[in-house]
Design a protein around this motif. Structure first.
Motif, mmCIF file in Angstrom:
data_model
loop_
_atom_site.group_PDB
_atom_site.id
_atom_site.type_symbol
_atom_site.label_atom_id
_atom_site.label_comp_id
_atom_site.label_asym_id
_atom_site.label_seq_id
_atom_site.Cartn_x
_atom_site.Cartn_y
_atom_site.Cartn_z
ATOM 1 N N SER A 31 0.748 -1.437 -0.067
ATOM 2 C CA SER A 31 0.085 -0.086 -0.161
ATOM 3 C C SER A 31 0.910 1.196 0.154
ATOM 4 C CB SER A 31 -0.895 -0.021 1.122
ATOM 5 O OG SER A 31 -0.317 0.281 2.284
ATOM 6 N N ALA A 32 2.025 1.151 0.412
ATOM 7 C CA ALA A 32 2.926 2.192 0.444
ATOM 8 C C ALA A 32 3.240 2.774 -0.882
ATOM 9 C CB ALA A 32 4.476 2.170 1.052
ATOM 10 N N CYS A 106 4.590 -1.831 -6.894
ATOM 11 C CA CYS A 106 5.289 -0.548 -7.155
ATOM 12 C C CYS A 106 5.449 -0.452 -8.580
ATOM 13 C CB CYS A 106 6.687 -0.754 -6.611
ATOM 14 S SG CYS A 106 6.885 -0.810 -4.646
ATOM 15 N N LEU A 107 5.564 -1.537 -9.266
ATOM 16 C CA LEU A 107 5.584 -1.236 -10.859
ATOM 17 C C LEU A 107 4.161 -0.767 -11.323
ATOM 18 C CD1 LEU A 107 7.334 -4.628 -11.589
ATOM 19 C CD2 LEU A 107 8.282 -2.286 -12.193
ATOM 20 N N LEU A 220 -6.265 -2.431 -0.631
ATOM 21 C CA LEU A 220 -5.259 -3.192 -0.053
ATOM 22 C C LEU A 220 -5.410 -3.500 1.323
ATOM 23 C CD1 LEU A 220 -1.990 -2.333 -2.137
ATOM 24 C CD2 LEU A 220 -3.261 -4.474 -2.174
ATOM 25 N N LEU A 221 -5.667 -2.630 2.104
ATOM 26 C CA LEU A 221 -5.541 -2.504 3.578
ATOM 27 C C LEU A 221 -7.014 -3.290 4.040
ATOM 28 C CD1 LEU A 221 -3.936 0.669 4.725
ATOM 29 C CD2 LEU A 221 -2.799 -1.764 4.478
ATOM 30 N N SER A 222 -7.990 -3.205 3.095
ATOM 31 C CA SER A 222 -9.312 -3.835 3.540
ATOM 32 C C SER A 222 -9.464 -5.292 2.928
ATOM 33 C CB SER A 222 -10.321 -2.975 2.689
ATOM 34 O OG SER A 222 -10.276 -1.630 3.463
ATOM 35 N N HIS A 418 5.315 -2.046 10.791
ATOM 36 C CA HIS A 418 5.064 -0.661 11.427
ATOM 37 C C HIS A 418 3.764 -0.332 11.148
ATOM 38 C CE1 HIS A 418 5.348 3.500 12.836
ATOM 39 N NE2 HIS A 418 6.603 3.018 13.554
ATOM 40 N N SER A 419 2.983 0.253 12.035
ATOM 41 C CA SER A 419 1.812 0.664 12.069
ATOM 42 C C SER A 419 1.621 1.857 10.662
ATOM 43 C CB SER A 419 1.184 1.492 13.232
ATOM 44 O OG SER A 419 2.148 2.477 13.820
ATOM 45 N N LEU A 420 2.736 2.574 10.415
ATOM 46 C CA LEU A 420 2.556 3.391 9.368
ATOM 47 C C LEU A 420 2.160 2.650 8.275
ATOM 48 C CD1 LEU A 420 3.559 6.031 7.854
ATOM 49 C CD2 LEU A 420 5.735 5.066 7.150
ATOM 50 N N PHE A 421 2.273 1.596 7.930
ATOM 51 C CA PHE A 421 2.117 0.729 6.612
ATOM 52 C C PHE A 421 0.407 0.276 6.663
ATOM 53 C CE2 PHE A 421 6.539 0.792 6.770
ATOM 54 C CZ PHE A 421 6.929 1.252 5.358
#
Length: 556
Positions: A31-32, A106-107, A220-222, A418-421
């Motif tokens: 997701s980043a 990323c691509l 992505l996060l869901s 890490h929670s950032l992601f």
């Protein structure tokens, strides 16, 4: 290296997306690539041992944020270059994660941005470069507004907020009373208006792209099954060398992920597996069971093979209560590297094929390389839990020095990403005072794409054809080395109660399974196991100590 120039796959194909059981960690990292956060946010995810760095652009001519990448742009660029670059260094395995899926996203994100930037380049050329003096004046106006808006002086900050409307009124008055005629008058008027028209068109393009990127980030996060589309990784004919190189790069990445060699970096532990939090050693003298007789000769590999078979059935138990999932049991070749080493080198030669140390070499190292320099053999049992967020690894090594047999079991744990992601996109809001009831506040929703962001995207777009130039003008992310996607941004598991419990609960049954298999082999070969059995009982009690320690940090 043995792996150089080797085609790791049977043919052109789009690799499958993240495998089950590790989707959360994989999707969080992927997701980043779609995020529009400030690039400095990546520094929040730095761990005690692995630190990313944001390298600021070196250009003195463009000393502004208009060429600076956001987090998604910089992350995608850095990960692609590091993991698919032709001259890249060796990678650390990303246990509990599918690094190929992350790279594919990323691509895919880069491909979407290129499509957006192609449109923005056309807009910038038509409404900007053809009217360059006007574009420069408007960019300077935006730059002045940003500068005034970021000052602590409230009067200057208020002036910055009203600057663009003031300039717009002045420009309108200037156009009406322009003391010129003919083509020059038309050009000057167009020079003032065209960049504004281009800005509105660019804003529509930028907003459409931002909504698409945020939808993928959210999906992505869901767990929405967002697919990374990378048609450039599928060659359509033998002459498409760039597509073929990309396809082979992805296959090489997957092959290196399956490598059975890892690296021990002192206090940093085994790279990719985390630091060692516990160690239990069973060391006793080898004595014949029957006095006056010798026990049967055996090798370390005989013990390791029996332990391997015992660990393979850890998920079986006398009660139907869930328990262990099916573990991954692997023979690892561990190479020592310095604590602050900036690179690693995988074994190569005729005993290595596609990053895998061959079985006969594993057996030789297990039996003979137990003292002095060289690589060592460890048998590892690994559990991937919490959908890739927790990696528990128990490493077993067997050594025989003179008449002493030592069986060492060590515990390693790698915590969640890490929670950032794992943070989802949130609407951009701002808290302001109410107009009448000024002692009360209200939240207002800001535009998804701000004015300055439109200018930034439009100015960057014509340079995206050559990424190194943008790296020079705007800066980039410097990834921590030796680099692996998973361990670079992992938190410690001990802050999460259930994860810590899982890590410590796994130690006792693994230790007992190891001792049970070892004692059975010793007994079959005529070794007196009384001392080993007594020592095993002591360790069985000691392993229930619920306190993880920094076992790799020796207080000496």
């Amino acid at each position: 290296m043995a792996s150089d120039g080797f085609d790791f796959s049977p043919g052109a194909q789009i690799p499958l997306q993240g495998s089950g059981g590790q989707a959360v960690a994989t999707n969080a990292l992927a997701s980043a690539a779609y995020r529009d956060s400030p690039v400095e946010k990546i520094l929040d995810a730095n761990s005690e041992w692995h630190k990313s760095e944001v390298k600021v652009g070196r250009s003195k001519l463009f000393r502004s944020d208009y060429f600076k990448p956001n987090l998604g742009e910089a992350f995608s660029r850095a990960v692609q270059e590091r993991m698919l670059g032709g001259a890249r260094k060796a990678l650390i395995q990303s246990f509990g994660t599918d690094p190929q899926t992350v790279v594919e996203h990323c691509l895919s994100a880069t491909r979407l941005r290129k499509s957006r930037d192609t449109k923005l380049t056309a807009v910038t050329a038509l409404f900007g470069f053809f009217f360059l003096p006007g574009m420069i004046l408007w960019v300077l106006a935006f730059r002045l507004r940003d500068y005034l808006g970021n000052t602590k002086d409230k009067a200057l900050s208020a002036l910055g907020g009203a600057l663009l409307p003031i300039i717009g009124i002045v420009a309108l008055v200037f156009m009406v009373g322009l003391p010129l005629n003919g083509f020059l008058a038309l050009y000057v008027r167009a020079m003032i208006v065209a960049p504004v028209v281009g800005w509105f068109i660019a804003k529509r393009i930028a907003e459409s792209s931002a909504k698409d990127m945020r939808a993928r980030w959210e999906g992505l996060l869901s767990g929405g099954g967002v697919i990374a589309k990378i048609p450039e990784a599928v060659p359509k004919n033998p002459n498409e060398t760039s597509r073929e190189a990309l396809r082979q790069g992805l296959e090489k990445l997957s092959a290196e992920q399956q490598s059975n060699s890892v690296f021990y970096a002192g206090p940093k532990g085994i790279l990719g597996m985390g630091t060692r939090w516990g160690s239990w050693q069973l060391a006793e003298e080898l004595v014949p069971k029957e006095p006056g007789k010798e026990f049967h000769q055996f090798r370390s590999w005989d013990l390791v093979r029996a332990i391997h078979d015992q660990l393979k059935v850890l998920e079986r138990g006398p009660l139907n209560t869930g328990g262990f999932p099916t573990p991954s049991v692997t023979h690892w070749i561990v190479s020592p590297v310095g604590e602050n080493a900036d690179s690693v080198s995988r074994p190569d030669g005729e005993d290595v094929a596609t990053f895998q140390v061959k079985p006969h070499e594993i057996q030789r190292i297990c039996n003979h390389q137990q003292f002095g320099s060289g690589d060592r053999h460890y048998l590892g049992v690994q559990f991937t839990l919490w959908e890739g967020q927790l990696i528990i690894t128990m490493m077993i090594t067997v050594t025989v020095l003179h008449e002493t047999l030592r069986i060492e079991v060590t515990g390693h744990a790698l915590g969640p990403v890490h929670s950032l992601f794992t943070s989802k996109p949130a609407a951009k809001t701002k808290t302001v005072n109410k107009t009448v009831r000024f002692w009360e506040t209200r939240d207002i929703t800001l535009p998804l794409v701000e004015s300055s962001e439109v200018v930034r995207l439009a100015l960057r777009a014509p340079f995206t054809w050559y990424p190194p130039l943008l790296d020079y003008l705007g800066g980039k992310i410097a990834l921590p080395e030796p680099f692996g996607l998973r361990h670079a941004w992992a938190e410690k598991p001990w802050r999460h109660r259930f994860m810590a419990d899982d890590a410590m609960r796994a130690a006792t049954p693994v230790l007992r399974a190891v001792h049970s298999a070892a004692l059975r082999v010793l007994d079959e070969n005529g070794v007196d196991t009384e001392r080993f059995d007594n020592r095993s009982m002591v360790l069985s009690g000691a392993v229930q100590d619920p306190t993880p320690r920094k076992a790799d940090v020796y207080d000496a």
